[in-house]
Design a protein around this motif. Sequence first.
Motif, short mmCIF file in Angstrom:
data_model
loop_
_atom_site.label_atom_id
_atom_site.label_comp_id
_atom_site.label_asym_id
_atom_site.label_seq_id
_atom_site.Cartn_x
_atom_site.Cartn_y
_atom_site.Cartn_z
N ILE A 188 -3.01 0.46 1.28
CA ILE A 188 -3.00 -0.34 2.36
C ILE A 188 -4.27 0.16 3.54
CG2 ILE A 188 -1.72 -1.01 4.53
CD1 ILE A 188 0.67 -0.30 2.71
N ALA A 189 -5.11 -0.66 3.52
CA ALA A 189 -6.43 -0.43 4.39
C ALA A 189 -6.17 -1.06 5.96
CB ALA A 189 -7.61 -0.98 4.03
N THR A 190 -6.26 -0.09 6.67
CA THR A 190 -6.26 -0.63 8.32
C THR A 190 -7.44 -0.24 9.04
OG1 THR A 190 -5.31 0.87 9.55
CG2 THR A 190 -3.78 -0.34 8.05
N SER A 247 -2.66 -1.80 -10.15
CA SER A 247 -3.24 -1.41 -8.96
C SER A 247 -3.37 -2.48 -7.85
CB SER A 247 -4.49 -0.68 -9.33
OG SER A 247 -5.45 -0.48 -8.78
N PHE A 248 -2.94 -2.35 -6.70
CA PHE A 248 -2.83 -3.43 -5.91
C PHE A 248 -3.57 -2.91 -4.46
CE2 PHE A 248 0.26 -4.49 -8.77
CZ PHE A 248 0.43 -6.18 -8.81
N ALA A 249 -4.13 -3.72 -3.48
CA ALA A 249 -4.56 -3.45 -2.29
C ALA A 249 -4.22 -4.51 -1.24
CB ALA A 249 -6.05 -3.19 -2.61
N ALA A 250 -4.29 -3.91 0.02
CA ALA A 250 -3.97 -4.98 0.99
C ALA A 250 -4.60 -4.42 2.06
CB ALA A 250 -2.42 -4.82 1.30
N TRP A 251 -4.81 -5.67 3.37
CA TRP A 251 -5.71 -5.22 4.44
C TRP A 251 -4.49 -5.44 5.64
CZ3 TRP A 251 -8.90 -3.00 7.25
CH2 TRP A 251 -9.33 -3.65 8.97
N PHE A 252 -4.16 -4.70 6.49
CA PHE A 252 -3.10 -4.97 7.40
C PHE A 252 -3.75 -4.49 8.80
CE2 PHE A 252 0.89 -4.09 9.79
CZ PHE A 252 1.48 -5.21 9.53
N GLU A 253 -3.20 -5.33 9.82
CA GLU A 253 -3.75 -4.86 11.34
C GLU A 253 -2.46 -4.33 12.08
OE1 GLU A 253 -7.41 -7.07 12.74
OE2 GLU A 253 -6.62 -7.92 10.85
N ALA A 289 -3.67 4.29 3.94
CA ALA A 289 -2.95 4.97 3.04
C ALA A 289 -3.15 4.58 1.58
CB ALA A 289 -1.62 4.42 3.39
N GLN A 290 -3.17 5.58 0.74
CA GLN A 290 -3.54 5.21 -0.54
C GLN A 290 -2.43 6.11 -1.54
OE1 GLN A 290 -7.65 6.69 -1.25
NE2 GLN A 290 -7.81 4.89 -2.66
N PHE A 291 -2.20 5.34 -2.50
CA PHE A 291 -0.95 5.82 -3.41
C PHE A 291 -1.68 5.85 -4.84
CE2 PHE A 291 2.98 5.34 -5.66
CZ PHE A 291 3.79 6.47 -5.21
N VAL A 292 -1.88 6.88 -5.42
CA VAL A 292 -2.43 6.95 -6.80
C VAL A 292 -2.02 8.05 -7.76
CG1 VAL A 292 -4.53 7.46 -8.16
CG2 VAL A 292 -4.74 6.52 -5.65
N ASP A 293 -1.31 7.43 -8.80
CA ASP A 293 -0.24 8.29 -9.82
C ASP A 293 0.50 8.98 -9.10
OD1 ASP A 293 -1.96 7.67 -11.98
OD2 ASP A 293 -3.53 9.08 -11.52
N GLY A 294 1.28 8.31 -8.01
CA GLY A 294 2.57 8.95 -7.35
C GLY A 294 2.33 9.95 -6.24
N ASN A 295 0.82 9.83 -5.91
CA ASN A 295 0.55 10.72 -4.83
C ASN A 295 0.02 10.08 -3.39
OD1 ASN A 295 0.89 13.49 -6.20
ND2 ASN A 295 -0.76 12.90 -7.32
#
Lengths: 411, 278
Positions: free
Chosen positions: B168-170, B138-144, B175-181
Amino acid sequence: MARLDLSQKLAILSDAARYDASCASSGTTRRDSRDGKGLGSTEGSGICHAYAPDGRCISLLKILMTNFCIYDCAYCINRVSSNVQRARFSPDEVVQLTIEFYRRNYIEGLFLSSGIIQSPDKTMEDMLRIAKRLREVENFRGYIHLKTIPDAAPELIEQAGLYADRLSINVELPTDNSVKAYAPEKNPATIRKAMGDVKSRKDVAGERSYTGKRGKRFVPAGQSTQMIIGADGSTDATILGQSTQLYGEYKLKRVYYSAFSPIPDATAKLPLIRPPLVREHRLYQADWLLRFYGFGVDEITASRPDGNLDLEVDPKLAWALQNRAQFPVDVNRASKEMLLRIPGFGTRTVGRILSTRRHRRLRYDDLLRMGASLKKARAFIVAVDWSPGGLTDSAGLRARFAPPPEQLSLF
Amino acid sequence: MYTVPLPRIGTDIAWRDAAKRLIGAGVSPDKVLWDFDNEMGELFATGTTLPPLTRRIKAPQSFVEMANWVVWHKDPQRFARLYALLWRLRHQPGLMQDRADAELAKLRQMEKGVHRCKHKMKAFVRFRDLRQKGERRSFAAWFEPTHHTVEPTAPFFARRFADMDWMIATPDVTAQFVDGNLSFHPGQPKPDLPEDAAEALWGTYFCNIFNPARLKVSAMTSEMPKKYWKNLPEAQHIQGLIAGAEAKVQQMRDKAPTLPPERAAKIKRQLRGDQAED
């Protein structure tokens, strides 16, 4: 010698790889990992994930498997006679770096190259092991570019083409004589044969069998090559002649020109001057004109008697300045071929002009909106409300574009 | 007068649906107000319901494609501009090919802006490993992002990183991608993400792939503008690389050619021997 950790190896083996110009990751088949069983995707156009302060795109993890090398190519930092620090990645280290960088969205994939260790075949086998593991164990669906070793057995090169999106085999220098002089262990004929093998193997893969099935995918993004410029005395005319031949004979996707760059621990045989970056840039511009704008080598290199491109103005402008009798061109009537020859007009602008001409007669401002660079084009075109008058043939026209003469400096 | 509310998530579909109804009923552009994410507040809420969709509305494919980009632009006028062009297209079907039309040129320019923003998002999102236990990593990013590009760009990440969970939090949309959704949520402030050791390795790579003999800072900043640097782990090295470049090149120049290492002669002899046997 102390054992090197991963970070030290990475420093040495990426430093060793930076003289390869290519970092392209485009033009391959479309793949993704929506089935949840693999990692990665390729979607036509590549992505530059970062830019280094040298202005070059970083799209791939571009590294050498090892910089130990038994060859002695004068222009190369990794030649056997250089005292550069040596390192070698294990296959596992390359695989892990690629996968972990990819998961963090740093890269599009791997560009793996290597010094020659023990023998060309042994080196190629080791590189294949890495590519195979990425594809078959890690289910990696991103981009792989393998620098092929021309002296390796053809079966090995063929196998490489099944894992890689792109193969490259460097011609190294613009002429056979230069290769012989500066890369004594390399043989221009072997290099050409290897490129020929890749081409014919790819041709076969593109054909359908009698059942209508296509062959196995083979280097979908094609092959490319690189030549170093500025290390030997070849003129631009020689270089462009050579690349025209390469594009034609081996259907290369790209010929990269790499301005010879001073390297640490250089041999005394070569000049230690700053690379002629402008020259490299002009060669790429000329290369584009040859492939997409309908120019011939002779036309482009005719503007100067020494067979080199004009460094002060771009090759299209240089041609137009030499051939002013063909201008100004009426943008509302000219053929596509002629529009493409106008300085400041790119292929896209020309496409827009052709589609818009069906609706209206073009004015100066219309051209601006279509993305034309009128600073360059204005002297060479006629539009509804624009005529260059005497500008086209004026004596001072070249001076408007060329940079002012540089003052000599004391040294 | 119609006021059309458009949600922040799902803007494209909502705009297209409203535009079709309004064009179908012959409502001219000056009778429509577009309200993105309740930004107008209560003041302009007219409460008028949109006209029903009575017939199939035809528009050139090139307009539909352009609109699908432009709706994500940050310019508050984007919806009105698109609708005005759609209105003109009723009587000027060839308009889309006219690259000299000023209104169309403006929309094309906006389209290009969104296109570029989407491209930069694909390039510059940097994930950090959340090191969570479980089958999927599991990975996460912050983007503007500059425009509202999270929603149209997230499917790219879903196609590419399908075997892991990611977010990807902005400040705009997350946007969230969990178990293919894949799902979208309101924007948020910058989350605290754990340190990731891979960033140091990536920095090592960035510094060493750089060739100090070819310093060309403007070429870098035109493609990687400074506004992105604060969220790029490798960017912290840029100043140092630029400052040290000239000295490094000078060092190479000053160093006299060295003698080949001892092993070179031996390897060369061997190589010549091998070739003679062939």
